[in-house]
Design an enzyme around this catalytic site. Sequence first.
Site, PDB file in Angstrom:
ATOM      1  N   HIS A 149      45.962  38.278  23.136  1.00  0.00           N
ATOM      2  CA  HIS A 149      45.806  37.773  24.113  1.00  0.00           C
ATOM      3  C   HIS A 149      44.603  37.991  24.762  1.00  0.00           C
ATOM      4  O   HIS A 149      44.215  39.134  25.004  1.00  0.00           O
ATOM      5  CB  HIS A 149      47.020  37.937  25.277  1.00  0.00           C
ATOM      6  CG  HIS A 149      46.917  37.186  26.513  1.00  0.00           C
ATOM      7  ND1 HIS A 149      46.252  35.850  26.705  1.00  0.00           N
ATOM      8  CD2 HIS A 149      46.916  37.767  27.800  1.00  0.00           C
ATOM      9  CE1 HIS A 149      46.237  35.669  27.937  1.00  0.00           C
ATOM     10  NE2 HIS A 149      46.595  36.461  28.771  1.00  0.00           N
ATOM     11  N   ASN A 208      40.425  33.339  29.897  1.00  0.00           N
ATOM     12  CA  ASN A 208      41.948  33.415  29.885  1.00  0.00           C
ATOM     13  C   ASN A 208      42.659  32.075  30.128  1.00  0.00           C
ATOM     14  O   ASN A 208      42.609  31.516  31.002  1.00  0.00           O
ATOM     15  CB  ASN A 208      42.511  34.507  30.836  1.00  0.00           C
ATOM     16  CG  ASN A 208      44.177  34.681  30.735  1.00  0.00           C
ATOM     17  OD1 ASN A 208      44.734  33.869  29.917  1.00  0.00           O
ATOM     18  ND2 ASN A 208      44.610  35.580  31.432  1.00  0.00           N
ATOM     19  N   CYS A 222      51.491  34.089  30.165  1.00  0.00           N
ATOM     20  CA  CYS A 222      50.572  34.463  29.186  1.00  0.00           C
ATOM     21  C   CYS A 222      51.136  35.124  27.883  1.00  0.00           C
ATOM     22  O   CYS A 222      50.307  35.081  26.833  1.00  0.00           O
ATOM     23  CB  CYS A 222      49.541  35.725  29.774  1.00  0.00           C
ATOM     24  SG  CYS A 222      48.462  34.980  31.096  1.00  0.00           S
TER      25      CYS A 222
HETATM   26  O1  UT7 Z   1      46.888  37.317  31.279  1.00  0.00           O
HETATM   27  C1  UT7 Z   1      47.331  38.250  32.655  1.00  0.00           C
HETATM   28  C2  UT7 Z   1      46.522  37.761  33.668  1.00  0.00           C
HETATM   29  N1  UT7 Z   1      45.807  38.708  34.343  1.00  0.00           N
HETATM   30  C3  UT7 Z   1      44.780  39.597  33.921  1.00  0.00           C
HETATM   31  O2  UT7 Z   1      44.473  39.347  32.897  1.00  0.00           O
HETATM   32  C4  UT7 Z   1      44.347  40.466  35.126  1.00  0.00           C
HETATM   33  C5  UT7 Z   1      44.018  41.649  34.659  1.00  0.00           C
HETATM   34  N2  UT7 Z   1      43.125  42.477  35.531  1.00  0.00           N
HETATM   35  C6  UT7 Z   1      41.886  42.364  35.240  1.00  0.00           C
HETATM   36  O3  UT7 Z   1      41.316  41.699  34.300  1.00  0.00           O
HETATM   37  C7  UT7 Z   1      40.792  42.974  36.371  1.00  0.00           C
HETATM   38  O4  UT7 Z   1      41.686  43.723  37.211  1.00  0.00           O
HETATM   39  C8  UT7 Z   1      40.016  42.067  36.996  1.00  0.00           C
HETATM   40  C9  UT7 Z   1      38.849  41.632  36.325  1.00  0.00           C
HETATM   41  C10 UT7 Z   1      40.609  40.923  37.772  1.00  0.00           C
HETATM   42  C11 UT7 Z   1      39.190  42.989  38.228  1.00  0.00           C
HETATM   43  O5  UT7 Z   1      38.609  44.136  37.330  1.00  0.00           O
HETATM   44  P1  UT7 Z   1      38.800  45.764  38.152  1.00  0.00           P
HETATM   45  O6  UT7 Z   1      38.117  46.546  37.397  1.00  0.00           O
HETATM   46  O7  UT7 Z   1      40.331  45.781  38.200  1.00  0.00           O
HETATM   47  O8  UT7 Z   1      38.130  45.432  39.653  1.00  0.00           O
HETATM   48  P2  UT7 Z   1      39.051  45.592  41.016  1.00  0.00           P
HETATM   49  O9  UT7 Z   1      39.944  44.471  41.101  1.00  0.00           O
HETATM   50  O10 UT7 Z   1      39.556  46.954  41.052  1.00  0.00           O
HETATM   51  O11 UT7 Z   1      37.979  45.354  42.058  1.00  0.00           O
HETATM   52  C12 UT7 Z   1      36.563  46.195  42.146  1.00  0.00           C
HETATM   53  C13 UT7 Z   1      35.703  45.665  43.089  1.00  0.00           C
HETATM   54  C14 UT7 Z   1      36.367  45.191  44.549  1.00  0.00           C
HETATM   55  O12 UT7 Z   1      35.557  45.482  45.560  1.00  0.00           O
HETATM   56  P3  UT7 Z   1      35.604  47.043  46.301  1.00  0.00           P
HETATM   57  O13 UT7 Z   1      36.919  47.059  46.959  1.00  0.00           O
HETATM   58  O14 UT7 Z   1      35.572  48.168  45.319  1.00  0.00           O
HETATM   59  O15 UT7 Z   1      34.473  46.953  47.183  1.00  0.00           O
HETATM   60  C15 UT7 Z   1      36.605  43.709  44.410  1.00  0.00           C
HETATM   61  O16 UT7 Z   1      36.617  43.344  45.696  1.00  0.00           O
HETATM   62  O17 UT7 Z   1      35.192  44.322  42.665  1.00  0.00           O
HETATM   63  C16 UT7 Z   1      35.248  43.485  43.691  1.00  0.00           C
HETATM   64  N3  UT7 Z   1      35.533  42.217  42.927  1.00  0.00           N
HETATM   65  C17 UT7 Z   1      34.324  41.324  42.417  1.00  0.00           C
HETATM   66  N4  UT7 Z   1      33.359  41.658  42.799  1.00  0.00           N
HETATM   67  C18 UT7 Z   1      32.364  40.623  42.210  1.00  0.00           C
HETATM   68  C19 UT7 Z   1      36.503  41.436  42.770  1.00  0.00           C
HETATM   69  N5  UT7 Z   1      36.592  40.292  42.179  1.00  0.00           N
HETATM   70  C20 UT7 Z   1      34.877  40.180  41.992  1.00  0.00           C
HETATM   71  C21 UT7 Z   1      34.251  39.240  41.380  1.00  0.00           C
HETATM   72  N6  UT7 Z   1      32.870  39.499  41.647  1.00  0.00           N
HETATM   73  N7  UT7 Z   1      34.591  38.144  41.047  1.00  0.00           N
END
Ligand code: UT7
Length: 358
Positions: A247, A277, A111
């Site tokens: 980005h 993204n 990215c």
């Molecule tokens: O360009 C570089 C590429 N990478 C990125 O941009 C990734 C950077 N990371 C992010 O943008 C964020 O980490 C995400 C948007 C991917 C996730 O947000 P978060 O606030 O870090 O959430 P998390 O991964 O800590 O997950 C929180 C909860 C989890 O459930 P539990 O364990 O709290 O019960 C996940 O299982 O949200 C759950 N979850 C979802 N729920 C609904 C994960 N994905 C989803 C989803 N829909 N799509």
Amino acid sequence: MRYAEITGWGKALPPTVLSNADLEQIVETSDEWITTRSGIKERRISHVAASDLAELAARRAVAAAGIEMGQIDLIVNATCTPESIIPASASYVQAKLGAKNAGAMDLNANCSGFVYSYVTADALVRSGAVDTVLLIGVERLSWVLDYTDRTTCILFGDGAGAVVLQPTDQEAGVLSSVLGVDGTLADLLCVNGDGTVRPGSTLTAPRIRMEGSDVFRLAVTAMADASETVVGQAGWGIDDIDLLIPHQANQRIIGATSRRLKLDHSQVFLNIHAYGNTSAATIPIALTEAIEAERVPSRANLVFAAFGGGLTWAAAAVRFGARVTPIAEVDDQLPETDQSVWDLLAANFESFGRLDIQ
Ligand code: UT7
């Protein structure tokens, strides 16, 4: 002094939309979750090859610069979704454009690829090694996504953006830059099953795997630190910054960088809601849209900032050129398609061994 000025810009987005409501039908997620956690409402899925997207963005950028294809000395194609391991996708792009006098190479910094490529291309023009560079950021990420994995498939989309760089004796281009990587964290975001190391590479379709929250934490720090460094090195105060073009990976990460630089909303460009993204393509697409929206004044002070797989990060303080209107425009469009988003994803699912989309 010799500098490198951005003289052309263009983008190409495939027309087919994959909305948050569509994603609700295939994974356990909600529009509300995706919107509040990432800022994304929809993304595009391509019905054509990445080199077709790159070609169209490039044709628009070349027209905006008012140059001929034969004037291009070098094509740099920033991508982490090449069409094959050999040849580099840049070769296909060069052939489609008929840029007969150009060298061509891919550059993969995930990215961060556009900022890495831009800093590289700027230095090549300044040094006199080349005069005219066509720099493209292009991705077809839908092809490496696992549409059963809700933690990744909601984030990414397809698209391309391009710029043309040419020499000038007016101060322009990269005023300061940071290129960084922590390769010990490379496995936090990777595509297994392709390349030359991992076994079985010809048997399984490659799919993105990501430790999203670890990447998120690192991204918040890396992108803000890199941005603060380049702004400081350029000697800019807050009011000197016309526009941060970050980005577009997560609106919350962009918010953290904006807060660190103490920027007002009006100084930050956002289009993540529309495209998600698109990795190396986000910044050239955003730059093109910012120019079209008249948010880039003549000789603007811009900040490009990115992070991504690798784990890489990059930022540049950039002085834009004098001209912010295109010299010419082209009528070229992508070929029309009657395929629905489900048709396009079915091809992906088929390669992944799951066909029951609807
Ligand atoms: O360009 C570089 C590429 N990478 C990125 O941009 C990734 C950077 N990371 C992010 O943008 C964020 O980490 C995400 C948007 C991917 C996730 O947000 P978060 O606030 O870090 O959430 P998390 O991964 O800590 O997950 C929180 C909860 C989890 O459930 P539990 O364990 O709290 O019960 C996940 O299982 O949200 C759950 N979850 C979802 N729920 C609904 C994960 N994905 C989803 C989803 N829909 N799509």
